[in-house]
Design a protein around this motif. Structure first.
Motif, short mmCIF file in Angstrom:
data_model
loop_
_atom_site.label_atom_id
_atom_site.label_comp_id
_atom_site.label_asym_id
_atom_site.label_seq_id
_atom_site.Cartn_x
_atom_site.Cartn_y
_atom_site.Cartn_z
N GLY A 76 0.81 -1.21 0.00
CA GLY A 76 0.00 0.00 0.00
C GLY A 76 0.84 1.26 0.00
N PRO A 127 -3.87 -4.67 -1.51
CA PRO A 127 -4.28 -3.25 -1.46
C PRO A 127 -4.00 -2.52 -2.76
N SER A 130 -6.97 -3.23 -5.04
CA SER A 130 -8.14 -2.47 -4.60
C SER A 130 -8.01 -0.99 -4.96
N ALA A 131 -6.81 -0.44 -4.75
CA ALA A 131 -6.59 0.97 -5.10
C ALA A 131 -6.73 1.17 -6.61
N THR A 134 -10.37 1.15 -7.56
CA THR A 134 -10.98 2.40 -7.13
C THR A 134 -10.63 3.54 -8.07
N GLY A 363 -15.46 -3.08 0.34
CA GLY A 363 -14.49 -2.44 -0.55
C GLY A 363 -14.98 -1.09 -1.05
N ILE A 366 -14.72 1.52 1.86
CA ILE A 366 -13.33 1.93 2.05
C ILE A 366 -12.90 2.88 0.94
N ALA A 367 -13.27 2.54 -0.29
CA ALA A 367 -12.89 3.38 -1.44
C ALA A 367 -13.49 4.77 -1.34
N SER A 370 -11.62 6.83 1.54
CA SER A 370 -10.17 6.91 1.58
C SER A 370 -9.69 8.09 0.74
N ARG A 375 -4.80 5.98 -0.93
CA ARG A 375 -5.68 4.84 -1.17
C ARG A 375 -5.02 3.50 -0.88
N ASN A 379 -6.38 1.07 2.13
CA ASN A 379 -6.88 -0.26 1.82
C ASN A 379 -6.15 -1.32 2.63
N ASN A 383 -8.19 -3.22 5.93
CA ASN A 383 -8.42 -4.65 5.73
C ASN A 383 -7.65 -5.49 6.74
#
Length: 447
Positions: A76, A127, A130-131, A134, A363, A366-367, A370, A375, A379, A383
Motif C-alpha cells: 500500500g 491493497p 483495490s486501489a 478504485t 471495498g 473503504i474506497a 479513503s 488509497r 486499503n 483490511n
C-alpha cells in the motif's frame, strides 16, 4: 413483471458500461485464482509431503500469516508513492518466479521458506489491486466493479481445487509451476492492457476542492487516518463481522464432526461447494436489488443475514435427533444426506447472502472514504484491522467451546451479529448527519 425478472437475472445489464480495464482485471482475477494451487493445498503439502506434525505446521503457518499481514502495508505504501502498476508488476512477477524453483526442489524443507517470501509478495498486491480498481471506477459504479471482481474470484476458486487435487497426487511439481504460469498470464494482461492509475498532481489538487471523503490530504499516514474516524469505526465494526464470519470454517466443521463423525469432512465439502454455487448464482441478483442502498446499510443487512444464518444453527443438534432424519430407508442416501444437513444448507444459503453483501460493499465503503492520496495504505490498514477478526476468531472460539456447547455458542454469535448490525446502523445515521453538516459548511464558505 417479466421485464423486471429479465433485468434482475441479466449480468450484462448490471456489469455493462464499466471501463475496459475493469473487465481486464476481472479476467486476470479468474486466471490468477484458478491457478492458486499453493494456498489451497499448503497444509496438506506440509503434512503429507514434508511429514510435519501439527505443531510444526502451526509454526510455519504463523510465519506465513505474519508475512501476509506485513505485505499489504508495504504494498500500500509503495503503491501510493511509486504507482499502482509498477508495484503490482514487481510483486506479482517476483512471486511467480519464486515458485518455479520449488517445482525442482521435491520435498525439501527450504520450500517452506520460499513460500513465506512468496506469501509476503503475493499479499502486497491486495491493497494495490483495490486501489487500482478504485482509481478506475467512478463512485456510482464501484458496487458493480467490486462485485464483478468478487465473481471472478469465485469463478476461479470453483475450478482451481479440482485441478489442484489432480495435480497434487501425481504431478506435485505442477502445483508450483501451474500457480506460477497462471500468475504470469494474469500479470501479462495487467502489463499490456491496464494503464498506470496513480492519481496525477492535478487530480490530487482538484480533489482538495471537493467535500467528499476522497479528497487528498497532506501529512503522515497516521495523521490522515485519525482524520477519518468514520473509516476507523467501520473497520472496528468489520472486525466483529469478520469474527462472526470466521465461524463458517471453524465452528461448523467441529459441529459437523460431533454430529456425523467420519462423514463430517465429506459433508463440509458439499456445503462449501453449495456456498460457491450460491455466490455464482446470486451475486448479480443481490447486487441489483441493493445497488441503490448505501454501502453501510448493505453491511447492516449483511450482519442481519449472519444473525439468522448462523443463529439458526442453535437448533442443529436438536434437528439431527429428529426421527424423520434418522429413520430413512438406506436406499434413499441422497434424501437422507439432504435431510441430515438440511438445516446446515439453509444456514449456508442465508449467511452466504450476507457474505455477498459484506464482501462487495466493504471495498466500496473503504474506497469512498479513503483520500485519493492514500488509497493504497488505507486499503491495507483497514483490511488488516477487519481481517484480524477472522484471524483470531478460531482461537477465541476454541477456548469458549471448552466451556459451553454449540447450542449456547450459536446464541452468542447471534447476539454479536445483532449488536454489530446495530453499530452499523448507528454509523450510517452518524455518517448522514456528518455529511449534512459538511455540505452546509461548504455552502456557507462558497457564498
Amino acid at each position: 413483471m417479466l421485464k423486471f425478472i429479465n433485468k434482475l437475472f441479466s449480468p450484462v445489464a448490471q456489469y455493462g458500461g464499466l471501463p475496459k480495464s475493469v473487465y481486464i482485471l476481472f479476467i486476470a482475477r479468474i486466471i490468477n485464482r484458478m491457478g492458486g494451487f499453493v494456498h489451497m493445498f499448503l497444509t496438506l503439502f506440509l503434512s503429507s509431503k514434508l511429514g510435519m506434525n501439527e505443531a510444526e505446521i502451526g509454526f510455519y503457518m504463523l510465519l506465513l500469516g505474519i508475512g501476509g499481514m506485513c505485505g499489504p502495508m508495504v504494498g500500500g505504501w509503495l503503491a501510493d508513492h511509486l504507482g499502482r502498476k509498477k508495484v503490482y508488476i514487481a510483486a506479482q512477477g517476483l512471486a511467480a518466479l519464486l515458485l518455479i524453483p520449488c517445482g525442482f526442489m521435491g520435498t525439501s524443507i527450504y520450500i517452506v521458506w520460499v513460500l513465506i517470501a512468496f506469501n509476503f509478495l503475493g499479499s502486497m498486491v491486495r491493497p494495490v489491486s483495490s486501489a487500482m480498481l478504485t482509481d478506475l471506477t467512478p463512485p456510482e459504479r464501484r458496487k458493480d466493479a467490486f462485485s464483478l471482481l468478487y465473481l471472478g474470484i469465485n469463478f476461479g476458486v470453483a475450478i482451481g481445487p479440482m485441478l489442484a487435487g489432480f495435480l497434487f497426487k501425481d504431478y506435485l511439481q505442477w502445483i508450483f509451476w501451474g500457480d506460477a504460469l497462471t500468475t504470469l498470464i494474469a500479470l501479462a494482461l495487467i502489463t499490456y492492457y491496464i494503464p498506470e492509475t496513480k492519481p496525477t498532481e492535478d487530480a490530487l489538487k482538484a480533489s482538495k476542492a471537493q467535500g467528499t471523503g476522497e479528497r487528498a490530504e497532506e501529512g503522515s499516514f497516521m495523521e490522515v487516518l485519525i482524520k477519518r474516524p468514520l473509516l476507523l469505526a467501520f473497520a472496528g465494526i468489520g472486525f466483529f463481522g469478520a469474527f462472526v464470519y470466521a465461524q463458517h470454517s471453524f465452528t461448523i466443521p467441529l459441529q459437523l464432526e460431533s454430529l456425523f463423525r467420519d462423514e463430517a469432512a465429506t459433508s463440509f465439502g458439499y456445503l462449501m461447494s453449495f456456498n460457491a454455487i450460491v455466490v455464482l448464482l446470486f451475486t448479480s441478483i443481490v447486487m441489483r436489488i441493493t445497488r441503490h442502498i448505501k454501502p453501510i446499510y448493505n453491511m447492516l443487512i449483511a450482519y442481519l443475514f449472519y444473525l439468522f444464518g448462523f443463529g439458526i444453527l442453535t437448533f442443529a443438534d436438536q434437528y439431527s435427533q429428529l426421527s424423520i432424519v434418522n429413520n430413512l430407508d438406506s436406499s434413499s442416501e441422497i434424501l437422507q444426506h439432504v435431510l441430515q444437513l438440511g438445516l446446515f444448507y439453509i444456514s449456508f444459503f442465508i449467511w452466504t447472502m450476507g457474505e455477498i453483501l459484506a464482501t462487495t460493499n466493504s471495498g466500496v465503503y473503504i474506497a469512498n472514504h479513503s483520500p485519493i492520496s492514500h488509497r493504497g495504505r488505507f486499503n491495507a490498514i483497514i483490511n488488516i484491522i477487519m481481517g484480524a477478526g477472522f484471524t483470531i476468531g478460531p482461537a477465541i472460539t476454541g477456548l469458549v467451546l471448552m466451556s459451553i456447547d454449540f447450542t449456547q455458542f450459536w446464541l452468542i454469535i447471534g447476539a454479536i451479529s445483532g449488536v454489530t448490525a446495530f453499530l452499523a446502523y448507528l454509523l450510517g445515521r452518524y455518517e448522514e448527519s456528518e455529511k449534512t453538516t459538511t455540505e452546509l459548511q461548504y455552502e456557507s464558505s462558497s457564498k
